[in-house]
Scaffold this motif. Structure first.
Motif, PDB file in Angstrom:
ATOM      1  N   MET A  60       0.835  -1.203   0.000  1.00  0.00           N
ATOM      2  CA  MET A  60       0.000   0.000   0.000  1.00  0.00           C
ATOM      3  C   MET A  60       0.868   1.250   0.000  1.00  0.00           C
ATOM      4  O   MET A  60       0.603   2.217  -0.725  1.00  0.00           O
ATOM      5  CB  MET A  60      -0.973  -0.016   1.185  1.00  0.00           C
ATOM      6  CG  MET A  60      -2.055  -1.074   1.047  1.00  0.00           C
ATOM      7  SD  MET A  60      -3.347  -0.998   2.320  1.00  0.00           S
ATOM      8  CE  MET A  60      -2.525  -1.767   3.694  1.00  0.00           C
ATOM      9  N   HIS A  64       1.225   4.293  -2.914  1.00  0.00           N
ATOM     10  CA  HIS A  64       1.039   5.710  -2.608  1.00  0.00           C
ATOM     11  C   HIS A  64       2.280   6.529  -2.964  1.00  0.00           C
ATOM     12  O   HIS A  64       2.195   7.516  -3.695  1.00  0.00           O
ATOM     13  CB  HIS A  64       0.696   5.889  -1.128  1.00  0.00           C
ATOM     14  CG  HIS A  64       0.501   7.315  -0.732  1.00  0.00           C
ATOM     15  ND1 HIS A  64      -0.513   8.098  -1.240  1.00  0.00           N
ATOM     16  CD2 HIS A  64       1.209   8.105   0.111  1.00  0.00           C
ATOM     17  CE1 HIS A  64      -0.430   9.307  -0.724  1.00  0.00           C
ATOM     18  NE2 HIS A  64       0.607   9.339   0.100  1.00  0.00           N
ATOM     19  N   PHE A  71      -5.065   7.550  -0.933  1.00  0.00           N
ATOM     20  CA  PHE A  71      -5.412   6.570   0.094  1.00  0.00           C
ATOM     21  C   PHE A  71      -6.735   5.899  -0.250  1.00  0.00           C
ATOM     22  O   PHE A  71      -6.892   4.691  -0.091  1.00  0.00           O
ATOM     23  CB  PHE A  71      -5.514   7.227   1.477  1.00  0.00           C
ATOM     24  CG  PHE A  71      -4.206   7.714   2.040  1.00  0.00           C
ATOM     25  CD1 PHE A  71      -2.988   7.188   1.629  1.00  0.00           C
ATOM     26  CD2 PHE A  71      -4.191   8.704   3.003  1.00  0.00           C
ATOM     27  CE1 PHE A  71      -1.786   7.635   2.169  1.00  0.00           C
ATOM     28  CE2 PHE A  71      -3.000   9.159   3.556  1.00  0.00           C
ATOM     29  CZ  PHE A  71      -1.798   8.625   3.131  1.00  0.00           C
ATOM     30  N   GLY A  75      -7.183   2.017  -1.018  1.00  0.00           N
ATOM     31  CA  GLY A  75      -8.130   1.280  -0.191  1.00  0.00           C
ATOM     32  C   GLY A  75      -9.065   0.431  -1.036  1.00  0.00           C
ATOM     33  O   GLY A  75      -9.326  -0.735  -0.713  1.00  0.00           O
ATOM     34  N   ARG A  82      -9.660   3.840   3.683  1.00  0.00           N
ATOM     35  CA  ARG A  82      -8.577   4.795   3.430  1.00  0.00           C
ATOM     36  C   ARG A  82      -7.777   5.081   4.698  1.00  0.00           C
ATOM     37  O   ARG A  82      -6.573   5.345   4.638  1.00  0.00           O
ATOM     38  CB  ARG A  82      -9.113   6.087   2.831  1.00  0.00           C
ATOM     39  CG  ARG A  82     -10.005   6.862   3.747  1.00  0.00           C
ATOM     40  CD  ARG A  82     -10.457   8.198   3.162  1.00  0.00           C
ATOM     41  NE  ARG A  82     -11.388   8.847   4.058  1.00  0.00           N
ATOM     42  CZ  ARG A  82     -11.053   9.431   5.202  1.00  0.00           C
ATOM     43  NH1 ARG A  82      -9.801   9.467   5.580  1.00  0.00           N
ATOM     44  NH2 ARG A  82     -11.970   9.984   5.968  1.00  0.00           N
ATOM     45  N   VAL A  85      -5.125   2.517   5.026  1.00  0.00           N
ATOM     46  CA  VAL A  85      -4.012   2.813   4.112  1.00  0.00           C
ATOM     47  C   VAL A  85      -3.130   3.914   4.714  1.00  0.00           C
ATOM     48  O   VAL A  85      -1.900   3.805   4.699  1.00  0.00           O
ATOM     49  CB  VAL A  85      -4.524   3.221   2.712  1.00  0.00           C
ATOM     50  CG1 VAL A  85      -3.365   3.575   1.795  1.00  0.00           C
ATOM     51  CG2 VAL A  85      -5.388   2.122   2.111  1.00  0.00           C
TER      52      VAL A  85
END
Length: 121
Positions: A60, A64, A71, A75, A82, A85
């Motif tokens: 994750m 990003h 997020f 997610g 989110r 995340v």
């Protein structure tokens, strides 16, 4: 009045941004190989083992930081909220203070960025 020819550079090739699912697949392939887990362990189910949980957090985080996915978008890809995340990204950022872990994540960032294979190969 004389017209002078202005040199025109050739058009640049269009940069194709992979779709989020392709990004997730590329990142997952790198993380699975690095952590020695299976796709099922990384998949969407429950938390799983601590190793699988950390691998999912790393995946994750890489989505990003490496690919600028939100997020919320991450997610959806990982079937998480989110806020989960965001928490995963904080955990990985804090762990990067460990030089060895930071080196591992930096190597994964390079692998994910350079990945050329499509999902399912």
């Amino acid at each position: 009045m004389l017209f002078t020819e202005v040199p025109v550079s050739p058009p640049r090739p269009a940069v194709v941004t992979p779709d989020p699912e392709t990004i997730r697949c590329r990142v997952a392939a790198c993380v699975i190989a690095e952590f020695g887990i299976t796709a099922d362990e990384l998949a969407f189910g429950s938390r799983g083992s601590p190793r699988a949980s950390l691998a999912r957090q790393v995946a994750m985080y890489l989505c990003h930081v490496g690919f600028a996915l939100s997020f919320e978008g991450i997610g959806r890809l990982f079937r998480r909220d989110r806020t989960t995340v965001a928490y995963a990204c904080r955990v990985i950022e804090e762990r990067r203070e460990n030089v060895r872990f930071d080196g591992q994540i930096a190597a994964l960032e390079r692998q994910c960025a350079a990945a050329r294979t499509e999902c399912g190969r």
